[in-house]
Motif scaffolding. Sequence first.
Motif, PDB file in Angstrom:
ATOM      1  N   ASN A   1      79.029 -42.066 126.324  1.00  0.00           N
ATOM      2  CA  ASN A   1      78.529 -41.353 125.145  1.00  0.00           C
ATOM      3  C   ASN A   1      77.660 -40.188 125.560  1.00  0.00           C
ATOM      4  N   ASN A   2      77.631 -39.145 124.703  1.00  0.00           N
ATOM      5  CA  ASN A   2      76.821 -37.953 124.939  1.00  0.00           C
ATOM      6  C   ASN A   2      77.104 -37.343 126.313  1.00  0.00           C
ATOM      7  N   VAL A   3      78.390 -37.137 126.580  1.00  0.00           N
ATOM      8  CA  VAL A   3      78.817 -36.584 127.866  1.00  0.00           C
ATOM      9  C   VAL A   3      79.728 -35.381 127.636  1.00  0.00           C
ATOM     10  N   GLN A   4      79.936 -34.599 128.683  1.00  0.00           N
ATOM     11  CA  GLN A   4      80.869 -33.493 128.623  1.00  0.00           C
ATOM     12  C   GLN A   4      82.278 -34.049 128.792  1.00  0.00           C
ATOM     13  N   THR A   5      83.174 -33.706 127.871  1.00  0.00           N
ATOM     14  CA  THR A   5      84.524 -34.258 127.917  1.00  0.00           C
ATOM     15  C   THR A   5      85.610 -33.183 127.994  1.00  0.00           C
ATOM     16  N   ILE A   6      85.212 -31.923 128.124  1.00  0.00           N
ATOM     17  CA  ILE A   6      86.194 -30.848 128.308  1.00  0.00           C
ATOM     18  C   ILE A   6      85.815 -30.068 129.553  1.00  0.00           C
ATOM     19  N   TRP A   7      86.787 -29.350 130.100  1.00  0.00           N
ATOM     20  CA  TRP A   7      86.551 -28.597 131.326  1.00  0.00           C
ATOM     21  C   TRP A   7      85.647 -27.398 131.062  1.00  0.00           C
ATOM     22  N   ASN A   8      84.916 -26.958 132.089  1.00  0.00           N
ATOM     23  CA  ASN A   8      84.094 -25.759 131.961  1.00  0.00           C
ATOM     24  C   ASN A   8      84.949 -24.535 131.634  1.00  0.00           C
ATOM     25  N   SER A   9      86.192 -24.549 132.104  1.00  0.00           N
ATOM     26  CA  SER A   9      87.088 -23.414 131.890  1.00  0.00           C
ATOM     27  C   SER A   9      87.751 -23.419 130.514  1.00  0.00           C
ATOM     28  N   THR A  10      87.564 -24.491 129.750  1.00  0.00           N
ATOM     29  CA  THR A  10      88.193 -24.578 128.428  1.00  0.00           C
ATOM     30  C   THR A  10      87.491 -23.638 127.454  1.00  0.00           C
ATOM     31  N   THR A  11      88.250 -22.704 126.881  1.00  0.00           N
ATOM     32  CA  THR A  11      87.671 -21.742 125.939  1.00  0.00           C
ATOM     33  C   THR A  11      88.094 -22.022 124.497  1.00  0.00           C
ATOM     34  N   SER A  12      89.138 -22.790 124.310  1.00  0.00           N
ATOM     35  CA  SER A  12      89.635 -23.062 122.966  1.00  0.00           C
ATOM     36  C   SER A  12      88.691 -23.972 122.189  1.00  0.00           C
ATOM     37  N   LYS A  13      88.633 -23.767 120.893  1.00  0.00           N
ATOM     38  CA  LYS A  13      87.823 -24.619 120.024  1.00  0.00           C
ATOM     39  C   LYS A  13      88.685 -25.608 119.237  1.00  0.00           C
ATOM     40  N   THR A  14      90.000 -25.565 119.473  1.00  0.00           N
ATOM     41  CA  THR A  14      90.912 -26.502 118.825  1.00  0.00           C
ATOM     42  C   THR A  14      91.835 -27.122 119.873  1.00  0.00           C
ATOM     43  N   PHE A  15      92.314 -28.339 119.559  1.00  0.00           N
ATOM     44  CA  PHE A  15      93.130 -29.090 120.514  1.00  0.00           C
ATOM     45  C   PHE A  15      94.274 -29.770 119.764  1.00  0.00           C
ATOM     46  N   SER A  16      95.411 -29.890 120.438  1.00  0.00           N
ATOM     47  CA  SER A  16      96.576 -30.572 119.871  1.00  0.00           C
ATOM     48  C   SER A  16      96.734 -31.938 120.518  1.00  0.00           C
ATOM     49  N   LEU A  17      96.892 -32.958 119.696  1.00  0.00           N
ATOM     50  CA  LEU A  17      97.111 -34.311 120.200  1.00  0.00           C
ATOM     51  C   LEU A  17      98.616 -34.569 120.210  1.00  0.00           C
ATOM     52  N   LYS A  18      99.167 -34.751 121.409  1.00  0.00           N
ATOM     53  CA  LYS A  18     100.603 -34.907 121.594  1.00  0.00           C
ATOM     54  C   LYS A  18     100.904 -36.283 122.178  1.00  0.00           C
ATOM     55  N   PHE A  19     102.095 -36.787 121.865  1.00  0.00           N
ATOM     56  CA  PHE A  19     102.497 -38.080 122.412  1.00  0.00           C
ATOM     57  C   PHE A  19     104.005 -38.100 122.592  1.00  0.00           C
ATOM     58  N   GLY A  20     104.450 -38.767 123.622  1.00  0.00           N
ATOM     59  CA  GLY A  20     105.862 -38.806 123.980  1.00  0.00           C
ATOM     60  C   GLY A  20     105.990 -38.841 125.478  1.00  0.00           C
ATOM     61  N   ILE A  21     106.745 -37.900 126.041  1.00  0.00           N
ATOM     62  CA  ILE A  21     106.911 -37.815 127.492  1.00  0.00           C
ATOM     63  C   ILE A  21     106.712 -36.368 127.926  1.00  0.00           C
ATOM     64  N   TYR A  22     105.757 -36.176 128.822  1.00  0.00           N
ATOM     65  CA  TYR A  22     105.499 -34.862 129.414  1.00  0.00           C
ATOM     66  C   TYR A  22     105.416 -35.056 130.920  1.00  0.00           C
ATOM     67  N   GLN A  23     106.449 -34.645 131.609  1.00  0.00           N
ATOM     68  CA  GLN A  23     106.451 -34.770 133.063  1.00  0.00           C
ATOM     69  C   GLN A  23     105.983 -33.471 133.671  1.00  0.00           C
ATOM     70  N   GLY A  24     104.909 -33.523 134.392  1.00  0.00           N
ATOM     71  CA  GLY A  24     104.381 -32.334 135.036  1.00  0.00           C
ATOM     72  C   GLY A  24     105.130 -32.015 136.308  1.00  0.00           C
ATOM     73  N   ILE A  25     104.610 -31.067 137.069  1.00  0.00           N
ATOM     74  CA  ILE A  25     105.232 -30.683 138.337  1.00  0.00           C
ATOM     75  C   ILE A  25     104.161 -30.127 139.255  1.00  0.00           C
TER      76      ILE A  25
END
Length: 309
Positions: free
Chosen positions: A257-281
């Motif tokens: 609780n009461n912690v930083q949960t986004i990256w310092n480099s994150t500039t967006s004020k909105t976020f999309s919650l996605k679910f399914g399959i996302y394979q990175g590389i």
Amino acid sequence: KRVYLISCVVLSILLISPVTIWADSCPEGQKWNDRTGDCVKDRTSSSKNRSTTRKGKWHPYGGTCEDLKPREAISLASKIISGEPFRLNRGASVCKHNVELIKNNDEQILKISARLGDGIRSSDWSDIKKGNRRRFEFMFVREIRINTGFRLEYSVRVTQDNTFLQVPGNQFYWFWITQLHPGGIGASVMVVKVDRREGLLAFDHVIQDTTGFGAVKTDYTPERFGKWVKITIEFKPSRKNGFRRLWVDDQMVVEENNVQTIWNSTTSKTFSLKFGIYQGIESGGKNPPAIRNDDQQSIQFKDFHFKRI
């Protein structure tokens, strides 16, 4: 007069017969042309054949796809997903193998799979075109604003045909099944990951190891279903007063609780919650880890609920 009529009939038969014979003997894809007296290409038939053999049966990036309308995919998933309206990623390919609703007695299960070529139909996704990346995700329509919390819970397991989780050498080894992604370009700030080396993870916490999750396979023959595991997440994206909470089978295992949960480099004020399959590389190397063309990533969801808190 009778002789005249018979002569006319005979003459008519003689005039028609050659046409009939030639028309019936034209090769497939051609038709008889009365003006030229020859078999010519049937453009209408050819075009029709092309549409029935290609449309809905192919991928621009390889693999095969039997088309499924986005609204049909959403309708199937809505039997399991509740809380708020959701949609597909913009530009996403949608195939019948991506979404399947399974009924087991009184239980309904949503199966999501990804194969070669599944992804965003855009030139920007060159790694999907090369065949070493897959993705198929839903996302909630309303974005989540910074400093706003949400609760997400679902049960998940790996299916028998999830050949991606075999352990060969120099093969890609993880994909996400949930991610909170900032608007625009940026790294996701929260993920639930399937890792064939470690199992199922959230916040880098091992929810279920490879034994329970069915992630370790010795060959490409389906072994068994993984065990169902229930995941509950409470999360608030914030630079200073966020929170991260995780329950596994109704037992709290992470509370911050009461912690930083986004990256310092994150500039967006909105976020999309996605679910399914996302394979990175992996990027930066000349020879990134590959995945076999016959690999399939598959998971099953049930009791999927979302709400803002």
